[in-house]
Write an enzyme that holds these catalytic residues in place. Structure first.
Site, PDB file in Angstrom:
ATOM      1  CE1 TYR A 141     -21.595  -4.708 -13.848  1.00 35.54           C
ATOM      2  CE2 TYR A 141     -21.770  -6.458 -15.479  1.00 35.54           C
ATOM      3  CZ  TYR A 141     -21.272  -5.985 -14.283  1.00 35.54           C
ATOM      4  OH  TYR A 141     -20.445  -6.771 -13.522  1.00 35.54           O
ATOM      5  CG  PHE A 153       6.217   4.579  -9.615  1.00 41.81           C
ATOM      6  CD1 PHE A 153       6.483   5.875  -9.224  1.00 41.81           C
ATOM      7  CD2 PHE A 153       4.957   4.064  -9.385  1.00 41.81           C
ATOM      8  CE1 PHE A 153       5.507   6.650  -8.611  1.00 41.81           C
ATOM      9  CE2 PHE A 153       3.970   4.840  -8.770  1.00 41.81           C
ATOM     10  CZ  PHE A 153       4.244   6.141  -8.391  1.00 41.81           C
ATOM     11  CB  THR A 154       6.031   3.305  -4.824  1.00 40.08           C
ATOM     12  OG1 THR A 154       5.101   4.117  -5.551  1.00 40.08           O
ATOM     13  CG2 THR A 154       7.076   4.189  -4.182  1.00 40.08           C
ATOM     14  CG  ASP A 167       4.871   3.658 -15.562  1.00 41.49           C
ATOM     15  OD1 ASP A 167       3.933   4.365 -15.983  1.00 41.49           O
ATOM     16  OD2 ASP A 167       5.142   3.548 -14.357  1.00 41.49           O
ATOM     17  CE  LYS A 194       0.544   9.831 -11.456  1.00 42.50           C
ATOM     18  NZ  LYS A 194       0.625   8.406 -11.169  1.00 42.50           N
ATOM     19  NE  ARG A 203       8.202  10.695  -2.752  1.00 42.97           N
ATOM     20  CZ  ARG A 203       7.291  10.190  -1.914  1.00 42.97           C
ATOM     21  NH1 ARG A 203       7.530  10.126  -0.625  1.00 42.97           N
ATOM     22  NH2 ARG A 203       6.133   9.758  -2.355  1.00 42.97           N
ATOM     23  CG  PHE A 239       5.935   8.818   3.106  1.00 42.96           C
ATOM     24  CD1 PHE A 239       6.478   7.568   2.884  1.00 42.96           C
ATOM     25  CD2 PHE A 239       4.926   9.266   2.280  1.00 42.96           C
ATOM     26  CE1 PHE A 239       6.007   6.767   1.856  1.00 42.96           C
ATOM     27  CE2 PHE A 239       4.449   8.480   1.242  1.00 42.96           C
ATOM     28  CZ  PHE A 239       4.994   7.217   1.035  1.00 42.96           C
TER      29      PHE A 239
HETATM   30  C1  LIG Z   1       1.161   7.362 -10.536  1.00 43.68           C
HETATM   31  C2  LIG Z   1       2.084   6.402 -11.148  1.00 43.68           C
HETATM   32  C3  LIG Z   1       1.772   5.041 -11.272  1.00 43.68           C
HETATM   33  C4  LIG Z   1       0.542   4.417 -10.649  1.00 43.68           C
HETATM   34  O1  LIG Z   1      -0.636   4.952 -11.121  1.00 43.68           O
HETATM   35  P1  LIG Z   1      -1.922   5.156 -10.191  1.00 43.68           P
HETATM   36  O2  LIG Z   1      -2.936   5.713 -11.140  1.00 43.68           O
HETATM   37  O3  LIG Z   1      -1.563   6.094  -9.096  1.00 43.68           O
HETATM   38  O4  LIG Z   1      -2.317   3.811  -9.690  1.00 43.68           O
HETATM   39  C5  LIG Z   1       2.671   4.231 -11.932  1.00 43.68           C
HETATM   40  N1  LIG Z   1       3.826   4.709 -12.427  1.00 43.68           N
HETATM   41  C6  LIG Z   1       4.167   5.995 -12.323  1.00 43.68           C
HETATM   42  C7  LIG Z   1       5.461   6.484 -12.894  1.00 43.68           C
HETATM   43  C8  LIG Z   1       3.316   6.898 -11.674  1.00 43.68           C
HETATM   44  O5  LIG Z   1       3.685   8.182 -11.535  1.00 43.68           O
END
Ligand SMILES: *Cc1c(COP(=O)(O)O)cnc(C)c1O
Length: 473
Positions: free
Chosen positions: A72, A124-125, A215, A258, A382, A449
């Site tokens: 932990y 980004f969303t 990011d 990613k 998209r 979507f």
């Molecule tokens: C996927 C993504 C995020 C968010 O990351 P998560 O691991 O899905 O929470 C932020 N910025 C970009 C450009 C992304 O592609």
């Protein structure tokens, strides 16, 4: 003769793909309401829905899972992850999060005050959602060309410094807690930022005491584009270029799903000790102890290894090369795609592909459905469906772009799979006038979507049929 290259890995474990018949795919597509998000993964042959968390791990990563320290507190797996981030990215302080948005939440809460502005090179969303929930206004400072799918530029993710200067002049530096710089830019199609631009943004921000937070989700892919396209970098290793990139920032949020080559995980990193101490408090509240942050010890082991594997020059060359292998064949065949080909996906221009369909007939949704029906390849819309409705008027938002995204998971498919995708798209292009539009049969109130359902706008009820030609003509 140009010598051909191959995948820089060999296959030790395989996952059998399901290869349904046309009739079975048709049934599956109908069950899913012609929405690729609703198709069961077991009915998909080649899954290009997303590159997020879909990576194939290496034997070293799978082996390391057994060595995860699930303590932990004070886990040695966390030490290994922290060490990898410091060494490969160069930041002083690191905190683990369950995925990228966990890091975005903490950063936004600590840095943003009500009424602030956060400039970024396209939104980004989840990133923008966290900024807005904390009272900030997002301001797009990407170069204008990034919004035009036909302009071919080497660094289409660059910041327009004049836009950033104008914002600083207009609202004042004290209203800008940080600039959020995405490297590469996901929503622009995986377009990179040049080292020169990163440096200029950083210098401008420093002269106004504004922080720069990356990011860093696809930063290794960005580093590879710099090696390939920017003067003075061709002889340097991607690892070395990446370190220089990160030196033009004060910290980053990272989605491990990613470029860290794992299925789940993330981190928040920074050089400022005070921000680190305050972030650590919030990690405890939202993510877990600062020695695991929502990840199991074994996940952290895998991520520590993935971070190092991702900066292997052979890996990243093949990664970008595979996306280009798919995109270039489509370009050569005259298929309309977004240019230049980016780092993680190829985007079909559905408006140009299906010019007989009106935007209210959901051309990108129809094309994604047709691609699945033809070959079992899953892609993502998209376009107008993803754009949703205007909250005030209730009308459809009408984006300029009506795209189908073919996103390539890392190390999962071979170039033979890419050939299958190309053949299917070429076959559809030949008979594009037999593809009909869709009507939305069920529309969810938010993020439509994901769960919307559709039906073909044809008398026969067939999405692809010779009959449709008459209506389309
Ligand atoms: C996927 C993504 C995020 C968010 O990351 P998560 O691991 O899905 O929470 C932020 N910025 C970009 C450009 C992304 O592609």
């Amino acid at each position: 003769m140009k010598r051909r290259t191959a995948e820089p890995y060999k296959i030790k474990s395989v996952e059998t793909l399901s290869m349904l018949s046309f009739e079975e795919r048709k049934e599956s597509l109908e069950r899913a309401g012609y929405n690729t998000f609703l198709i069961n993964s077991e009915d998909v042959y080649i899954d290009l829905l997303t590159d997020s968390g879909t990576t194939a791990m290496s034997d070293a990563q799978w082996g390391a899972l057994m060595t995860g320290d699930e303590a932990y507190a004070g886990s040695k797996s966390w030490k290994r992850l922290e060490h990898a981030v410091r060494e490969v990215y160069g930041y002083k302080y690191v905190l683990p999060t369950h995925q990228g948005r966990g890091a975005e939440n903490i950063l936004s809460q600590l840095k943003i005050k009500e009424g602030d502005y956060v400039p970024g090179n396209m939104y980004f969303t989840t990133t923008r959602a966290h900024q807005e929930m904390n009272g900030a206004t997002f301001v797009d400072i990407i170069i204008d060309e990034a919004h035009d799918p036909s302009i071919d530029l080497p660094f289409k993710g660059n910041v327009d410094l004049d836009k950033l200067r104008a914002l600083i002049d207009e609202v004042g530096a004290e209203k800008i807690p940080y600039v959020c710089l995405a490297v590469t830019v996901n929503l622009a199609g995986g377009q990179p930022v040049s080292m020169q631009n990163m440096k200029e943004v950083y210098e401008l921000c420093k002269s106004h005491h504004i922080d720069v937070m990356f990011d860093a989700t696809r930063c290794v892919e960005n580093a590879y584009f710099i090696k390939e396209r920017e003067n003075g970098y061709s002889d340097r290793s991607v690892a070395d270029i990446l370190k220089e990139m990160m030196s033009y920032s004060d910290g980053c949020t990272m989605s491990g799903k990613k470029d860290c080559l794992v299925n789940i995980g993330g981190f928040l990193a920074m050089n400022d000790e005070d921000l680190y101490i305050r972030s650590r408090e919030l990690v405890v509240v939202y993510e877990g102890m600062p020695s695991y942050g929502g990840m199991a010890g074994r996940d952290m082991e895998a991520m520590a290894i993935g971070i190092r594997e991702a900066v292997d020059d052979h890996y990243i060359e093949h990664r970008i090369g595979q996306v280009r292998y798919l995109g270039q064949q489509l370009l050569d065949a005259g298929i309309p795609i977004v240019q230049p080909i980016g780092g993680h996906a190829v985007f079909l221009d559905a408006k140009a592909f299906l010019p007989h369909l009106k935007q209210e007939e959901f051309p990108a949704q129809a094309l994604a459905a047709a691609l699945y029906l033809d070959s079992g390849v899953r892609s993502m819309e998209r376009g107008i469906v993803s754009a949703g409705r205007d909250i005030k008027t209730g009308e459809h938002n009408r984006p300029n772009l009506e795209l189908v995204r073919l996103t390539i998971p890392r190390r999962v498919y071979t170039n033979n799979h890419m050939d299958v995708v190309v053949d299917s798209i070429l076959a559809l292009y030949e008979k594009r006038d037999t593809i009909c539009g869709l009507t939305m049969a069920y529309e969810p109130p938010t993020l439509r979507f994901f769960n919307a359902r559709f039906a073909p706008l044809s008398d026969s009820g067939e999405l692809i049929s010779e009959e449709n030609k008459k209506v389309n003509a």
